[in-house]
Scaffold this motif. Sequence first.
Motif, PDB file in Angstrom:
ATOM      1  N   GLY A  52      -1.579   2.526 -13.164  1.00 10.45           N
ATOM      2  CA  GLY A  52      -1.156   1.276 -13.783  1.00 10.45           C
ATOM      3  C   GLY A  52      -0.946   1.388 -15.283  1.00 10.45           C
ATOM      4  N   LEU A  53       0.070   0.681 -15.774  1.00 11.88           N
ATOM      5  CA  LEU A  53       0.375   0.648 -17.204  1.00 11.88           C
ATOM      6  C   LEU A  53       0.957  -0.722 -17.543  1.00 11.88           C
ATOM      7  CD1 LEU A  53       0.681   2.147 -19.958  1.00 11.88           C
ATOM      8  CD2 LEU A  53       2.994   2.774 -19.209  1.00 11.88           C
ATOM      9  N   ILE A  54       0.459  -1.328 -18.621  1.00 15.75           N
ATOM     10  CA  ILE A  54       0.968  -2.627 -19.067  1.00 15.75           C
ATOM     11  C   ILE A  54       2.076  -2.394 -20.090  1.00 15.75           C
ATOM     12  CG2 ILE A  54       0.399  -4.817 -20.166  1.00 15.75           C
ATOM     13  CD1 ILE A  54      -2.513  -4.375 -19.257  1.00 15.75           C
ATOM     14  N   PRO A  55       3.320  -2.735 -19.791  1.00 13.67           N
ATOM     15  CA  PRO A  55       4.413  -2.510 -20.733  1.00 13.67           C
ATOM     16  C   PRO A  55       4.500  -3.631 -21.766  1.00 13.67           C
ATOM     17  CG  PRO A  55       5.276  -3.495 -18.754  1.00 13.67           C
ATOM     18  CD  PRO A  55       3.794  -3.300 -18.521  1.00 13.67           C
ATOM     19  N   LEU A 102      -4.182  -3.883  -7.626  1.00 13.98           N
ATOM     20  CA  LEU A 102      -4.176  -2.484  -7.209  1.00 13.98           C
ATOM     21  C   LEU A 102      -5.523  -2.080  -6.618  1.00 13.98           C
ATOM     22  CD1 LEU A 102      -2.337  -0.683 -10.162  1.00 13.98           C
ATOM     23  CD2 LEU A 102      -1.408  -1.287  -7.921  1.00 13.98           C
ATOM     24  N   PRO A 103      -5.513  -1.433  -5.457  1.00 16.91           N
ATOM     25  CA  PRO A 103      -6.760  -0.851  -4.936  1.00 16.91           C
ATOM     26  C   PRO A 103      -7.270   0.202  -5.926  1.00 16.91           C
ATOM     27  CG  PRO A 103      -5.069  -0.938  -3.228  1.00 16.91           C
ATOM     28  CD  PRO A 103      -4.383  -1.264  -4.525  1.00 16.91           C
ATOM     29  N   GLU A 120       0.820  -1.206   0.000  1.00 18.64           N
ATOM     30  CA  GLU A 120       0.000   0.000   0.000  1.00 18.64           C
ATOM     31  C   GLU A 120       0.856   1.259   0.000  1.00 18.64           C
ATOM     32  OE1 GLU A 120      -3.953   1.756   0.141  1.00 18.64           O
ATOM     33  OE2 GLU A 120      -3.357  -0.336  -0.031  1.00 18.64           O
ATOM     34  N   ALA A 121       1.895   1.288   0.826  1.00 10.64           N
ATOM     35  CA  ALA A 121       2.781   2.461   0.896  1.00 10.64           C
ATOM     36  C   ALA A 121       3.515   2.669  -0.423  1.00 10.64           C
ATOM     37  CB  ALA A 121       3.771   2.291   2.043  1.00 10.64           C
ATOM     38  N   LEU A 122       3.912   1.584  -1.075  1.00  9.35           N
ATOM     39  CA  LEU A 122       4.600   1.687  -2.359  1.00  9.35           C
ATOM     40  C   LEU A 122       3.671   2.221  -3.442  1.00  9.35           C
ATOM     41  CD1 LEU A 122       6.573  -1.701  -2.307  1.00  9.35           C
ATOM     42  CD2 LEU A 122       7.535   0.587  -2.028  1.00  9.35           C
ATOM     43  N   PHE A 123       2.434   1.760  -3.447  1.00 11.32           N
ATOM     44  CA  PHE A 123       1.468   2.218  -4.444  1.00 11.32           C
ATOM     45  C   PHE A 123       1.183   3.710  -4.272  1.00 11.32           C
ATOM     46  CE2 PHE A 123      -0.549  -2.285  -4.276  1.00 11.32           C
ATOM     47  CZ  PHE A 123       0.496  -2.786  -5.033  1.00 11.32           C
ATOM     48  N   GLU A 124       1.072   4.156  -3.034  1.00  9.44           N
ATOM     49  CA  GLU A 124       0.764   5.556  -2.766  1.00  9.44           C
ATOM     50  C   GLU A 124       1.892   6.471  -3.235  1.00  9.44           C
ATOM     51  OE1 GLU A 124      -0.538   8.462   0.964  1.00  9.44           O
ATOM     52  OE2 GLU A 124      -0.194   6.323   1.296  1.00  9.44           O
ATOM     53  N   LYS A 125       3.122   6.025  -3.031  1.00 10.42           N
ATOM     54  CA  LYS A 125       4.297   6.834  -3.387  1.00 10.42           C
ATOM     55  C   LYS A 125       4.563   6.864  -4.888  1.00 10.42           C
ATOM     56  CE  LYS A 125       9.257   7.129  -2.365  1.00 10.42           C
ATOM     57  NZ  LYS A 125      10.407   6.456  -1.689  1.00 10.42           N
ATOM     58  N   ALA A 126       4.163   5.813  -5.585  1.00 12.68           N
ATOM     59  CA  ALA A 126       4.516   5.654  -6.993  1.00 12.68           C
ATOM     60  C   ALA A 126       3.831   6.678  -7.898  1.00 12.68           C
ATOM     61  CB  ALA A 126       4.160   4.249  -7.457  1.00 12.68           C
ATOM     62  N   ASP A 127       4.562   7.089  -8.938  1.00 11.62           N
ATOM     63  CA  ASP A 127       3.978   7.876 -10.028  1.00 11.62           C
ATOM     64  C   ASP A 127       3.453   6.949 -11.124  1.00 11.62           C
ATOM     65  OD1 ASP A 127       4.741  10.494  -9.001  1.00 11.62           O
ATOM     66  OD2 ASP A 127       6.798   9.922  -9.508  1.00 11.62           O
TER      67      ASP A 127
END
Length: 204
Positions: free
Chosen positions: A49-52, A41-42, A22-29
């Motif tokens: 989210g992006l599918i590469p 992902l919540p 959760e903390a990683l998702f919040e911080k991520a761009d």
Amino acid sequence: MDVITVVGIGPGDPKFGLLSHEALFEKADLILGTERHLEILPPQYAHKGLIPSKKLGEMRELILSYPEDTEIVYLVSGDPLVYGLGKWMSEKFPGRVEIFSGISAMQYLASRVFLPMNDAYLTSSHAKVPNFDLIMDLEKVFMVTDAKVGPYQIAQEAVQRGLKKTIIIGENLSYEDEKITILPAEEVEDRDYQMNVVVVMDER
């Protein structure tokens, strides 16, 4: 220069993931991963989210196209350093990568069948032909497989050598349709197997 965080989300079911997600998702761009990975992902982070591309060269170019101060989280199956993207990412982006290891599918299967891994050999048949002479000479081998070299092909290697091997097949591990089969090599069916891990071990 910010860190690219490669996160092993475990074998599949989110309950086997890391508590720090959760903390990683919040911080991520930006959060990269396959469609299946991004499903964890919540809702409040889904827009990140992006599918590469599955092609490593194109994936690298995508990451390089973002400013170096972009906080990137890359979600991968299992443990990134057990036949995952961890090694490749650390080599292509030296000094930028941090890895959070999850539970690998191999570890999960071992726990489900109460099989110690202390003496196990780990390998994979993804996009390569395994060294079957070595594998069949060992007492216990865990293998991540693909559609070309799957449970049936592996079992046939034992049969053709006249070896008495037990094959443990884990399909869709940790999901609702999980299936674990334990049987002699000669009884392994020639059929399609879903997202599987195979254990080859001497009969006991």
